[in-house]
Design an enzyme around this catalytic site. Sequence first.
Site, short mmCIF file in Angstrom:
data_model
loop_
_atom_site.label_atom_id
_atom_site.label_comp_id
_atom_site.label_asym_id
_atom_site.label_seq_id
_atom_site.Cartn_x
_atom_site.Cartn_y
_atom_site.Cartn_z
CG HIS A 1 3.65 4.69 9.38
ND1 HIS A 1 3.00 3.68 8.70
CD2 HIS A 1 3.99 5.60 8.44
CE1 HIS A 1 2.95 3.97 7.41
NE2 HIS A 1 3.54 5.15 7.22
CG HIS B 1 39.49 -1.09 3.82
ND1 HIS B 1 38.22 -0.60 3.94
CD2 HIS B 1 40.31 -0.11 4.28
CE1 HIS B 1 38.24 0.61 4.45
NE2 HIS B 1 39.51 0.93 4.64
CG HIS C 1 6.44 8.69 5.46
ND1 HIS C 1 6.08 8.36 4.18
CD2 HIS C 1 5.42 8.25 6.24
CE1 HIS C 1 4.90 7.75 4.19
NE2 HIS C 1 4.48 7.67 5.44
NE ARG D 1 -1.33 2.39 2.87
CZ ARG D 1 -0.89 3.50 3.43
NH1 ARG D 1 -0.92 4.64 2.76
NH2 ARG D 1 -0.38 3.49 4.64
CB THR E 1 2.39 11.99 8.05
OG1 THR E 1 1.65 11.26 9.03
CG2 THR E 1 1.76 11.78 6.69
#
Length: 524
Positions: A206, A302, A208, A13, A179
């Site tokens: 939640h 490395h 973003h 979604r 949000t």
Amino acid sequence: MSESVMIYDTTLRDGAQSEGVSFSPEDSLEVLKKLDEFGVDFVEGGWPGSAPKVDEFFKLASKIKLKNTKLTAFGSTGKFGTPAKNDQNLKNLAACPVEWCCIFGKSWDFQVTSALCILPEQNLDLIRNSIRFLKDSGKRVMFDAEHFFDGYINNKEYALSTLKAAVDGGAEWLVLCDTNGGTMMEVIADAVEDVLLTFEIPVGIHCHNDSDLAVANSLVAVERGATMVQGTINGIGERTGNANLCSIMANLELKLEYELNIKDIGQLTELSTFVSETANLAPVPGMPFVGEKAFAHKGGVHVSAIARDPRTYEHIAPECVGNKRRILISDMAGRASISEKLKDFGIDIGTEESQAIVNQIKALEAQGYQFEGADASFELLVRRFKGELESPFKVTGFRVFIDNIGDKVSSEASVKVMDSNGNEEHTASNGDGPVNALDNALRKALSSLFPVTDRIRLTDYKVRVLDGKSATAASVRVLIRSTDGKNSWTTVGVSENVIEASLYALIDSIEYAIHKNTDKEVAQ
């Protein structure tokens, strides 16, 4: 730690709101099965009634039995002025064949008065009545408090009152949403603590990624008591994306030692790749944990240290998340880099040989070659250097024709090739461009001599101008990725002529396939 954290995936979604992403019902079903197999607790399937393909997905999903995942329907609170029982959005949620619904509502008073254009008290009624309607319809409900942290900063009392309305309506989870993705970590931490002290039901997060803090903010929320994290696989989503569940799950389990219900974190890279392919997105090579570059080493110092103990330059073992270590070959490489890389090819070399190869690589890279992304060309280079490999064929001539016929441009290439026994083939072929025509002609000429070439297909083609100041006279580097349907490999060619550079890369690609096919025949 022994605390348990639930994972809520909203790839189908929120992730589908990412630019260029569109899941078909069949795509969504396959992603759901994969997430269920992985052990994700909740999967958000979409907004019932928003599009026919979403409804088709829920219909298909209702016919399969999920082992680990609870499929969830998403939606919003009802519209002001419409009783909940008459609100089409809420009726679609109530009719959806799932146990759980997650609905969002405004928790920032600015959004209430400016976006919804209603009074703050009326918004509280919407939240309470919408959730109560779904509860009375037999659903279990989560409340996503949209813009919660912005609301908390600007009007803490009202933001908390929206959560109380959700609890009064019967919500079983309070999910706090960043949000706009602009909240700093300390605000997330303080707000989560405050909510947990105020309410007795569990809290989720939640986030973003607009400030590149979605993963960090999610982890901070968990450390302050949130027991659910919402996000998407690979962090796909609207604008700059959502919290990346790949990074979150790896950090929670491997670094912070929280208990997750996922079955095997070692399948994380495979899950990431699967979702990218299903979404028709190129995997992001630099993604932490699961990206192709996540455990790639280029500098000689490395690589030398890695050879002694991988912990010197790796924060975890790549295998923990199903990834693998890569040694990159460039003009920065030393003998240790060469030796480590050649182990992948089953080639042993001495100190003098490795130094000679290093010198040759440095000379070639000065001409514009780059082997860090062209393992097949590098392996051929080394085997030729060691005298293990002679070119099985030679291109003795080629031509490329480009004609403008009417309003169409057509390309044709002719190629002459000779194998090591002196057998010669001369063929021509058309193509969708000069390089494609050359590729088709070369494989056509070689197919009778080396049948393996029939299975080779070019899957990617990149051109890099090496000196922009030279304009059209600049040297170019061409990288070609090929496949035989089972394996893929990359080769490189350099020239001031893009067609010639492409030919060099094509020749290496076919030689590599012939070499590997010969090895298999010998092994059999």
